[in-house]
Design a protein around this motif. Structure first.
Motif, PDB file in Angstrom:
ATOM      1  N   LEU A 162      58.247  54.576  58.795  1.00  0.00           N
ATOM      2  CA  LEU A 162      56.907  55.125  58.976  1.00  0.00           C
ATOM      3  C   LEU A 162      55.882  54.426  58.087  1.00  0.00           C
ATOM      4  O   LEU A 162      54.764  54.143  58.524  1.00  0.00           O
ATOM      5  CB  LEU A 162      56.923  56.629  58.696  1.00  0.00           C
ATOM      6  N   GLU A 163      56.280  54.083  56.862  1.00  0.00           N
ATOM      7  CA  GLU A 163      55.346  53.431  55.944  1.00  0.00           C
ATOM      8  C   GLU A 163      54.918  52.065  56.481  1.00  0.00           C
ATOM      9  O   GLU A 163      53.748  51.704  56.427  1.00  0.00           O
ATOM     10  CB  GLU A 163      55.977  53.247  54.550  1.00  0.00           C
ATOM     11  N   VAL A 164      55.863  51.305  57.023  1.00  0.00           N
ATOM     12  CA  VAL A 164      55.553  49.978  57.556  1.00  0.00           C
ATOM     13  C   VAL A 164      54.663  50.111  58.785  1.00  0.00           C
ATOM     14  O   VAL A 164      53.666  49.399  58.934  1.00  0.00           O
ATOM     15  CB  VAL A 164      56.840  49.192  57.891  1.00  0.00           C
ATOM     16  N   ALA A 165      54.997  51.038  59.674  1.00  0.00           N
ATOM     17  CA  ALA A 165      54.200  51.239  60.882  1.00  0.00           C
ATOM     18  C   ALA A 165      52.780  51.676  60.530  1.00  0.00           C
ATOM     19  O   ALA A 165      51.810  51.215  61.127  1.00  0.00           O
ATOM     20  CB  ALA A 165      54.859  52.265  61.788  1.00  0.00           C
ATOM     21  N   THR A 166      52.640  52.559  59.548  1.00  0.00           N
ATOM     22  CA  THR A 166      51.324  53.045  59.147  1.00  0.00           C
ATOM     23  C   THR A 166      50.484  51.923  58.542  1.00  0.00           C
ATOM     24  O   THR A 166      49.312  51.760  58.886  1.00  0.00           O
ATOM     25  CB  THR A 166      51.466  54.204  58.135  1.00  0.00           C
ATOM     26  N   VAL A 167      51.075  51.138  57.646  1.00  0.00           N
ATOM     27  CA  VAL A 167      50.353  50.018  57.035  1.00  0.00           C
ATOM     28  C   VAL A 167      49.958  48.999  58.104  1.00  0.00           C
ATOM     29  O   VAL A 167      48.834  48.492  58.114  1.00  0.00           O
ATOM     30  CB  VAL A 167      51.187  49.357  55.916  1.00  0.00           C
ATOM     31  N   ALA A 168      50.857  48.725  59.038  1.00  0.00           N
ATOM     32  CA  ALA A 168      50.551  47.776  60.110  1.00  0.00           C
ATOM     33  C   ALA A 168      49.384  48.279  60.950  1.00  0.00           C
ATOM     34  O   ALA A 168      48.451  47.524  61.257  1.00  0.00           O
ATOM     35  CB  ALA A 168      51.783  47.550  60.986  1.00  0.00           C
ATOM     36  N   GLN A 169      49.404  49.557  61.318  1.00  0.00           N
ATOM     37  CA  GLN A 169      48.333  50.124  62.133  1.00  0.00           C
ATOM     38  C   GLN A 169      47.007  50.080  61.375  1.00  0.00           C
ATOM     39  O   GLN A 169      45.980  49.706  61.935  1.00  0.00           O
ATOM     40  CB  GLN A 169      48.675  51.560  62.536  1.00  0.00           C
ATOM     41  N   GLU A 170      47.018  50.434  60.096  1.00  0.00           N
ATOM     42  CA  GLU A 170      45.786  50.405  59.303  1.00  0.00           C
ATOM     43  C   GLU A 170      45.255  48.979  59.149  1.00  0.00           C
ATOM     44  O   GLU A 170      44.054  48.744  59.208  1.00  0.00           O
ATOM     45  CB  GLU A 170      46.028  51.044  57.934  1.00  0.00           C
ATOM     46  N   THR A 171      46.161  48.025  58.970  1.00  0.00           N
ATOM     47  CA  THR A 171      45.757  46.616  58.860  1.00  0.00           C
ATOM     48  C   THR A 171      45.094  46.151  60.145  1.00  0.00           C
ATOM     49  O   THR A 171      44.058  45.474  60.114  1.00  0.00           O
ATOM     50  CB  THR A 171      46.967  45.729  58.521  1.00  0.00           C
ATOM     51  N   ILE A 172      45.663  46.516  61.266  1.00  0.00           N
ATOM     52  CA  ILE A 172      45.098  46.146  62.562  1.00  0.00           C
ATOM     53  C   ILE A 172      43.706  46.761  62.723  1.00  0.00           C
ATOM     54  O   ILE A 172      42.768  46.105  63.167  1.00  0.00           O
ATOM     55  CB  ILE A 172      46.036  46.569  63.709  1.00  0.00           C
ATOM     56  N   GLU A 173      43.554  48.024  62.334  1.00  0.00           N
ATOM     57  CA  GLU A 173      42.256  48.688  62.465  1.00  0.00           C
ATOM     58  C   GLU A 173      41.196  48.017  61.593  1.00  0.00           C
ATOM     59  O   GLU A 173      40.082  47.762  62.046  1.00  0.00           O
ATOM     60  CB  GLU A 173      42.391  50.169  62.112  1.00  0.00           C
ATOM     61  N   VAL A 174      41.532  47.717  60.331  1.00  0.00           N
ATOM     62  CA  VAL A 174      40.578  47.071  59.428  1.00  0.00           C
ATOM     63  C   VAL A 174      40.202  45.684  59.935  1.00  0.00           C
ATOM     64  O   VAL A 174      39.020  45.322  59.995  1.00  0.00           O
ATOM     65  CB  VAL A 174      41.152  47.000  57.990  1.00  0.00           C
ATOM     66  N   ALA A 175      41.212  44.907  60.307  1.00  0.00           N
ATOM     67  CA  ALA A 175      40.951  43.542  60.777  1.00  0.00           C
ATOM     68  C   ALA A 175      40.153  43.555  62.075  1.00  0.00           C
ATOM     69  O   ALA A 175      39.249  42.734  62.263  1.00  0.00           O
ATOM     70  CB  ALA A 175      42.260  42.785  60.965  1.00  0.00           C
ATOM     71  N   SER A 176      40.451  44.499  62.972  1.00  0.00           N
ATOM     72  CA  SER A 176      39.712  44.591  64.228  1.00  0.00           C
ATOM     73  C   SER A 176      38.249  44.928  63.984  1.00  0.00           C
ATOM     74  O   SER A 176      37.358  44.358  64.616  1.00  0.00           O
ATOM     75  CB  SER A 176      40.342  45.643  65.147  1.00  0.00           C
ATOM     76  N   GLU A 177      37.994  45.841  63.068  1.00  0.00           N
ATOM     77  CA  GLU A 177      36.606  46.190  62.744  1.00  0.00           C
ATOM     78  C   GLU A 177      35.889  45.006  62.095  1.00  0.00           C
ATOM     79  O   GLU A 177      34.736  44.713  62.395  1.00  0.00           O
ATOM     80  CB  GLU A 177      36.564  47.403  61.818  1.00  0.00           C
TER      81      GLU A 177
END
Length: 190
Positions: A148-163
């Protein structure tokens, strides 16, 4: 542990009747690849967000974690990618998840919701016979589980980079960050 196809099936089942592409990267009419990508990610699969059936198909076809199959099981991905057909007014491909009893859940263009709106037979009639598309079925061959920690960090990274992609001065940094994340995730659990 739930088998991989069951995990994907159960995740798709949770999304029935809802918007499976809540970020709205593509409009409702073209959100099928985004919806399937999101379902696979929510099931724990290491997969980027796609808004293109062509790119999703290429990813599944070239990934060592997915295999092309002839007979579907629930939880498999079905895809008729744009560019491999387009006759009789069916100008866009489509993708979905195989459900119980040979039904297919996919994004409904008019509502933007994931619905069991095809059977395997009606899919092939529409996309192969009428639209001239090729249809592919893919099955995950290895565990989609991410901590869950890896998936959460990956999702947050994608959101920040996309913005950040919205700011010209951060474009290359954002692309570099997304590339590094993809390299990390594709090498995870090898």
């Amino acid at each position: 542990m739930i088998p991989t196809s069951e995990k994907i099936y159960n995740t798709a089942l949770r999304f029935i009747g809802t918007d499976a592409s809540p970020k709205g990267l593509a409009n409702n009419e073209l959100a099928c690849a985004e919806a399937v990508s999101n379902i696979l990610f929510e099931a724990g699969c290491v997969i980027p967000e796609f808004v293109s059936t062509t790119k999703l198909n290429y990813f599944l076809k070239t990934s060592s974690k997915w295999m092309k199959v002839a007979e579907p099981l629930r939880g498999d991905v079905i895809i008729s990618p744009t560019g491999e057909g387009g006759k009789n007014g069916i100008s866009h491909g489509h993708t979905g998840i195989i459900m119980q009893g040979g039904k297919v859940a996919s994004n409904d263009s008019s509502t933007g919701k994931l619905l069991e709106n095809y059977t395997l037979q009606s899919w092939k009639e529409r996309y192969e016979a009428k639209g001239g598309y090729h249809t592919y079925l893919y099955r995950l061959t290895s565990s989609p589980e991410l901590p869950l920690e890896v998936a959460t960090v990956a999702q947050e990274t994608i959101e920040v980079a996309s913005e950040a992609l919205g700011y010209p001065e951060l474009k290359f940094a954002s692309l570099g960050l997304l590339g590094a994340l993809l390299r990390f995730l594709t090498g995870y659990n090898k």
